[in-house]
Design an enzyme around this catalytic site. Structure first.
Site, short mmCIF file in Angstrom:
data_model
loop_
_atom_site.label_atom_id
_atom_site.label_comp_id
_atom_site.label_asym_id
_atom_site.label_seq_id
_atom_site.Cartn_x
_atom_site.Cartn_y
_atom_site.Cartn_z
N SER A 1 -5.04 5.23 -4.34
CA SER A 1 -4.88 6.64 -4.68
C SER A 1 -4.65 6.88 -6.17
O SER A 1 -3.82 6.24 -6.80
CB SER A 1 -3.73 7.25 -3.90
N ASP B 1 -1.73 -0.43 5.97
CA ASP B 1 -1.96 0.32 7.21
C ASP B 1 -3.47 0.50 7.45
O ASP B 1 -3.84 1.12 8.45
CB ASP B 1 -1.30 1.70 7.17
N ASP C 1 -0.03 5.19 0.78
CA ASP C 1 -0.26 6.17 1.87
C ASP C 1 -0.25 5.47 3.22
O ASP C 1 -1.09 4.60 3.47
CB ASP C 1 -1.62 6.86 1.69
N GLY D 1 -7.46 3.79 2.94
CA GLY D 1 -7.59 2.75 1.93
C GLY D 1 -8.84 2.84 1.06
O GLY D 1 -8.93 2.15 0.05
N ASP E 1 0.88 -1.16 0.00
CA ASP E 1 0.00 0.00 0.00
C ASP E 1 0.93 1.23 0.00
O ASP E 1 2.11 1.11 0.34
CB ASP E 1 -0.87 -0.05 1.27
N ARG F 1 -11.62 8.27 -2.85
CA ARG F 1 -11.82 9.69 -2.52
C ARG F 1 -13.30 9.98 -2.22
O ARG F 1 -13.63 10.65 -1.24
CB ARG F 1 -11.32 10.54 -3.68
N ASN G 1 -3.37 9.63 -6.99
CA ASN G 1 -2.15 10.44 -6.93
C ASN G 1 -0.89 9.60 -6.75
O ASN G 1 0.19 10.15 -6.59
CB ASN G 1 -2.25 11.45 -5.79
P1 B16 Z 1 -6.69 9.95 -3.73
P2 B16 Z 1 -3.68 3.97 -0.07
C1 B16 Z 1 -5.67 5.71 -0.21
O1 B16 Z 1 -4.36 5.38 -0.46
C2 B16 Z 1 -5.80 6.49 1.08
O2 B16 Z 1 -5.50 5.65 2.20
C3 B16 Z 1 -7.23 6.97 1.22
O3 B16 Z 1 -7.36 7.72 2.42
C4 B16 Z 1 -7.58 7.84 0.01
O4 B16 Z 1 -8.92 8.29 0.09
C5 B16 Z 1 -7.39 7.00 -1.26
O5 B16 Z 1 -6.06 6.54 -1.31
C6 B16 Z 1 -7.67 7.79 -2.51
O6 B16 Z 1 -6.66 8.77 -2.65
O7 B16 Z 1 -7.71 10.93 -3.29
O8 B16 Z 1 -5.27 10.48 -3.68
O9 B16 Z 1 -7.00 9.32 -5.07
O10 B16 Z 1 -3.63 3.95 1.41
O11 B16 Z 1 -4.55 2.89 -0.69
O12 B16 Z 1 -2.32 4.07 -0.71
MG MG Z 2 -2.78 3.24 3.26
#
Ligand code: B16
Ligand code: MG
Length: 213
Positions: A117, A171, A11, A47, A9, A50, A119
């Site tokens: 994400s 996480d 973030d 996880g 993962d 958005r 991003n």
């Molecule tokens: P974005 P991960 C997740 O990343 C985040 O934990 C989650 O809080 C967020 O809403 C999701 O990505 C979408 O992210 O807005 O940047 O597209 O933990 O799966 O790496």
């Molecule tokens: Mg995460």
């Protein structure tokens, strides 16, 4: 070797951008007059996509929003988040994460990203590790977010391994659920260590080097 790969993962595992997500959602909540947005609320956003994360914020308000308004709010949060990401650079990757990833690669273990994400490429690029991974599965190539296993199943496909040959490091509670649903061996770090079903729990990233392969 039973295990050929680790899917990470992003973030909250590879980097601390989970904190930026929290700060950006908290700022949006404040703008909407929600003053009691807490870290416990934020844990429910780990996880998940958005738009689903936005619902966690809006659940704290009585006001109803149209779909178009929700898209606008999610875009606003993302603009705050992306602004925070612009300050990141290679020095934001911890030495522990960098040396552990390098050691895993030296041992012949494949490494991939499994992040919800959109991003993810931007963050990996800023950290200078976009090309380090054998495969990247993220919010741009999935239709269902964690706890659905799609993001990890795609990552496994990208690097040509079976779920049973793969660890997933997470996480998020939703991330551990996704790993279990996909038939992966799950490793919990941070908030996910509260999950009673995780196969392994680690308190520090470099403990990954002690896993059986
Ligand atoms: P974005 P991960 C997740 O990343 C985040 O934990 C989650 O809080 C967020 O809403 C999701 O990505 C979408 O992210 O807005 O940047 O597209 O933990 O799966 O790496
Ligand atoms: Mg995460």
């Amino acid at each position: 070797m039973k295990y050929k790969a680790i899917i990470f993962d992003l973030d909250g595992v590879i980097c601390f951008t989970d904190e930026y997500h929290f700060l950006a959602w908290q700022a949006l909540a404040k703008k909407l007059g929600i003053t009691n947005f807490t870290r416990e609320d934020n844990a429910k956003q780990r996880g998940v996509s958005r738009m689903e994360s936005l619902e966690v914020v809006l659940a704290k308000s009585d006001k109803k929003y149209t779909y178009e308004e929700k898209v606008e709010l999610a875009n606003y949060k993302n603009s705050l988040y992306v602004k925070m990401l612009q300050n990141m650079n290679e020095s934001d990757l911890s030495n522990e994460v960098k040396s552990t990833l390098t050691e895993l690669k030296n041992r012949g273990i494949k490494i991939a990203i499994g992040s919800s994400s959109k991003n993810a490429p931007l963050i990996l690029n800023r950290l200078g590790i976009l090309n380090l991974f054998d495969g990247i599965s993220d919010g741009n190539n999935i239709t269902k977010s964690k706890p659905n296993p799609e993001v990890f199943l795609k990552a496994a496909q990208f690097i040509s391994v079976e779920p049973k040959e793969c660890y997933v490091v997470e996480d998020a509670i939703a991330g551990i659920d996704a790993a279990l649903a996909g038939g992966f061996t799950s490793v919990a770090i941070g908030d996910a260590t509260k999950h009673s079903g995780a196969h392994y729990k680690i308190s520090s990233f470099s403990e990954l080097l002690n896993l059986p392969f």
